[in-house]
Design an enzyme around this catalytic site. Structure first.
Site, PDB file in Angstrom:
ATOM      1  N   ARG A 338       0.797  -1.227   0.000  1.00 40.69           N
ATOM      2  CA  ARG A 338       0.000   0.000   0.000  1.00 40.69           C
ATOM      3  C   ARG A 338       0.839   1.290   0.000  1.00 40.69           C
ATOM      4  NH1 ARG A 338      -3.317   1.674   3.027  1.00 40.69           N
ATOM      5  NH2 ARG A 338      -4.896   2.184   1.494  1.00 40.69           N
ATOM      6  N   TYR A 342      -0.268   3.286  -3.313  1.00 38.22           N
ATOM      7  CA  TYR A 342      -1.260   4.366  -3.132  1.00 38.22           C
ATOM      8  C   TYR A 342      -0.708   5.538  -2.330  1.00 38.22           C
ATOM      9  CZ  TYR A 342      -4.056   0.147  -3.863  1.00 38.22           C
ATOM     10  OH  TYR A 342      -4.560  -1.032  -4.324  1.00 38.22           O
ATOM     11  N   CYS A 368      14.653  -5.415  -3.696  1.00 40.49           N
ATOM     12  CA  CYS A 368      15.519  -4.594  -4.547  1.00 40.49           C
ATOM     13  C   CYS A 368      14.707  -3.636  -5.416  1.00 40.49           C
ATOM     14  CB  CYS A 368      16.401  -5.499  -5.395  1.00 40.49           C
ATOM     15  SG  CYS A 368      17.447  -6.492  -4.336  1.00 40.49           S
ATOM     16  N   GLU A 369      14.057  -2.688  -4.780  1.00 40.52           N
ATOM     17  CA  GLU A 369      13.299  -1.643  -5.468  1.00 40.52           C
ATOM     18  C   GLU A 369      13.344  -0.414  -4.559  1.00 40.52           C
ATOM     19  OE1 GLU A 369      10.780  -1.797  -8.118  1.00 40.52           O
ATOM     20  OE2 GLU A 369      10.686  -3.965  -8.444  1.00 40.52           O
TER      21      GLU A 369
HETATM   22  N1  LLP Z   1     -17.436  -3.455  -3.337  1.00 42.32           N
HETATM   23  C1  LLP Z   1     -16.772  -3.353  -4.496  1.00 42.32           C
HETATM   24  C2  LLP Z   1     -17.470  -3.621  -5.753  1.00 42.32           C
HETATM   25  C3  LLP Z   1     -15.403  -3.010  -4.490  1.00 42.32           C
HETATM   26  O1  LLP Z   1     -14.751  -2.903  -5.647  1.00 42.32           O
HETATM   27  C4  LLP Z   1     -14.754  -2.764  -3.260  1.00 42.32           C
HETATM   28  C5  LLP Z   1     -13.324  -2.422  -3.212  1.00 42.32           C
HETATM   29  C6  LLP Z   1     -15.499  -2.889  -2.066  1.00 42.32           C
HETATM   30  C7  LLP Z   1     -16.839  -3.233  -2.147  1.00 42.32           C
HETATM   31  C8  LLP Z   1     -14.893  -2.674  -0.707  1.00 42.32           C
HETATM   32  O2  LLP Z   1     -14.454  -1.381  -0.533  1.00 42.32           O
HETATM   33  P1  LLP Z   1     -13.909  -0.897   0.898  1.00 42.32           P
HETATM   34  O3  LLP Z   1     -15.076  -0.900   1.867  1.00 42.32           O
HETATM   35  O4  LLP Z   1     -12.839  -1.820   1.322  1.00 42.32           O
HETATM   36  O5  LLP Z   1     -13.408   0.472   0.641  1.00 42.32           O
HETATM   37  N2  LLP Z   1      -6.339  -2.062  -2.570  1.00 42.32           N
HETATM   38  C9  LLP Z   1      -6.885  -0.746  -2.262  1.00 42.32           C
HETATM   39  C10 LLP Z   1      -8.399  -0.783  -2.146  1.00 42.32           C
HETATM   40  C11 LLP Z   1      -9.085  -1.337  -3.368  1.00 42.32           C
HETATM   41  C12 LLP Z   1     -10.581  -1.362  -3.241  1.00 42.32           C
HETATM   42  C13 LLP Z   1     -11.194  -2.123  -4.356  1.00 42.32           C
HETATM   43  N3  LLP Z   1     -12.612  -2.277  -4.259  1.00 42.32           N
HETATM   44  C14 LLP Z   1      -6.221  -0.234  -0.992  1.00 42.32           C
HETATM   45  O6  LLP Z   1      -5.380  -0.915  -0.425  1.00 42.32           O
HETATM   46  O7  LLP Z   1      -6.533   0.864  -0.558  1.00 42.32           O
END
Ligand code: LLP
Length: 439
Positions: A338, A342, A368-369
């Site tokens: 993360r 991000y 190694c990055e």
């Molecule tokens: N529903 C759908 C259709 C989604 O695409 C997602 C997340 C969620 C629910 C859940 O969202 P949340 O409540 O967790 O915000 N890897 C990124 C976050 C990617 C989110 C993708 N979709 C990070 O580490 O911030």
């Protein structure tokens, strides 16, 4: 930083005498007599026995946050479908299944995990822009609640697959409300420029055109505008727009029963961040739902599990430099991507607090990055070689986004229940790294 005085001096911009800032450690983590605990277990006990890097999750914290959603929804027909992608470890899925949660999945593999963990297929919604025929057939066979469909092409495939199996696919269209979630661009999904969702005019056409298709049973309308949303007003605006569409469709005789508003509620990664609390968010949503007659589905991921997880790591080396100091730890970007992906901030907390001079340093891993960092120019309490640190709020999109980059075995995972803990995923071995390969 415990540095050899013969080495180059520590570079620090912290005024002499200033105290190191206290890290933000959300419940179920807390300091007791200077030691960091998860519930009633000292984290150094886990680090010593399970090794590092190691994810630790507090069951109580996850339960509390699930119950915050459930309590806020009492008296309203609803479904809380945990977004499995946030953390798909079986122990977490089991814990939520036991609480009665439903699940939001995006692949056949996630459905397989949910079923293995004892999840109820009748409470599963299948999201995602690219479902394959084999995944659709598997989900139909298991009798999931519904599919959130994202294109006409996918709708045709859903209908044909279901007809071929002599059944009907229960479908909601995921619409794109064209609302800016004001979050990091990589986790924003609700604008026309994004691949997600169907524009409203096209959705209206599809609902009408396919209403008589023997392979389709309309269920509702769904949306999801992004993730880590701290100010929920765009989310509430999206809910309003989608509810208006759902009401129009119902008035036209399309049997819409539920509105799925997705996930997205943010959490505090930094001490100064003030996310909307779960009860207040749900109250604002219900305000819009009042008298609509639709049932409400939510798909929270991060807000259920992020704060209840930490990544434990050990300081391997201290490397003072002329430009900056480096604290080299045994976790790396393959364990938690993360920060580089991000620009995400994660608090870093020592497992044992002691009076010390603050230190400004980059906390980096062995990969190694140059992107392999957890923090840059971070003011930390002094750290020494061999010491353990906790990288906080790592319960969501931590392990689930981890990889074997640099041939690094993936970390162990531990679940804490009150005063007890257990390993719920063993650390991978080198043999695991080459399983299934041949030459
Ligand atoms: N529903 C759908 C259709 C989604 O695409 C997602 C997340 C969620 C629910 C859940 O969202 P949340 O409540 O967790 O915000 N890897 C990124 C976050 C990617 C989110 C993708 N979709 C990070 O580490 O911030």
């Amino acid at each position: 930083m415990s540095l050899d005085p013969q080495n180059s001096p520590a570079v620090t911009s912290v005024p002499a005498g200033a105290a190191a800032p206290s890290p933000l450690v959300p419940a179920p983590f807390s300091y007791r007599d200077g030691d960091l605990y998860c519930d009633d277990v000292r984290l150094s006990e886990i680090a010593a026995a399970a090794g590092t890097p190691c994810y630790v999750y507090g069951a109580a914290g996850i339960r509390d946050r699930y119950l915050a959603y459930r309590d806020a929804l009492v008296g309203v027909p609803h479904a809380i479908c945990y977004a499995v992608k946030a953390n798909s470890s079986l122990a977490i899925l089991r814990l939520l299944a036991e609480l009665g949660a439903g699940f939001d999945i995006v692949s056949g593999g996630e459905l397989f995990r949910v079923l293995r963990a004892g999840g109820d297929p009748a409470k599963v919604v299948f999201s995602g822009v690219g479902k394959a025929e084999s995944e659709i057939a598997y989900a139909l066979n298991q009798g999931i609640h519904s599919f959130n469909c994202e294109s006409e092409s996918e709708l045709l495939l859903l209908a044909a697959t279901a007809r071929g199996m002599g059944t009907r696919a229960r479908v909601s269209l995921r619409v794109n409300p064209d609302v800016d979630a004001n979050t990091h661009p990589y986790i924003s999904t609700g604008l026309q420029e994004h691949k997600f969702g169907i524009p409203f005019p096209e959705a209206r056409r599809l609902y009408t055109q396919y209403r008589g298709d023997p392979g389709i049973e309309w269920v509702g309308v769904s949306c999801h505008i992004g993730s880590q949303i701290l100010d929920v007003s765009p989310l509430v605006e999206a809910v309003e727009k989608v509810l208006a569409l759902a009401s129009d469709l119902r008035a036209e005789g399309i049997p819409i029963q539920e509105v799925d508003i997705g996930g997205g509620l943010g959490i505090a990664y930094r001490p100064q961040e003030e996310p909307t609390a779960i009860p207040s968010f749900i109250a604002q949503v219900l305000e819009k739902f009042r008298l609509s007659g639709f049932s409400l589905a939510v798909e929270p991921g991060r807000s259920l599990v992020a704060e209840s997880g930490v990544l434990l790591t050990r300081v391997l080396h201290l490397k003072p430099g002329s430009d900056r100091n480096f604290v080299i730890v045994d976790a790396a970007m393959n364990d938690l991507i993360r920060p580089v992906l991000y620009h995400a901030h994660h608090e870093i907390a020592p497992l044992t607090l002691r009076p010390s001079q603050p230190l400004v340093a980059d906390v980096v891993g062995p990969v190694c990055e140059s992107g392999d960092f957890f923090a840059r120019k971070r003011t930390l309490p002094e750290v020494s070689q061999g010491e353990w640190l906790a990288i906080c709020a790592a319960g969501a999109y931590g392990f689930s986004l981890s990889s074997n980059y640099n041939a690094r075995p993936r970390a162990a995972e531990v679940l804490v229940e009150g005063a007890t803990w257990r390993v719920v995923r063993e650390r991978e071995s080198w043999e695991d790294l080459i399983r299934g390969e041949s030459f």
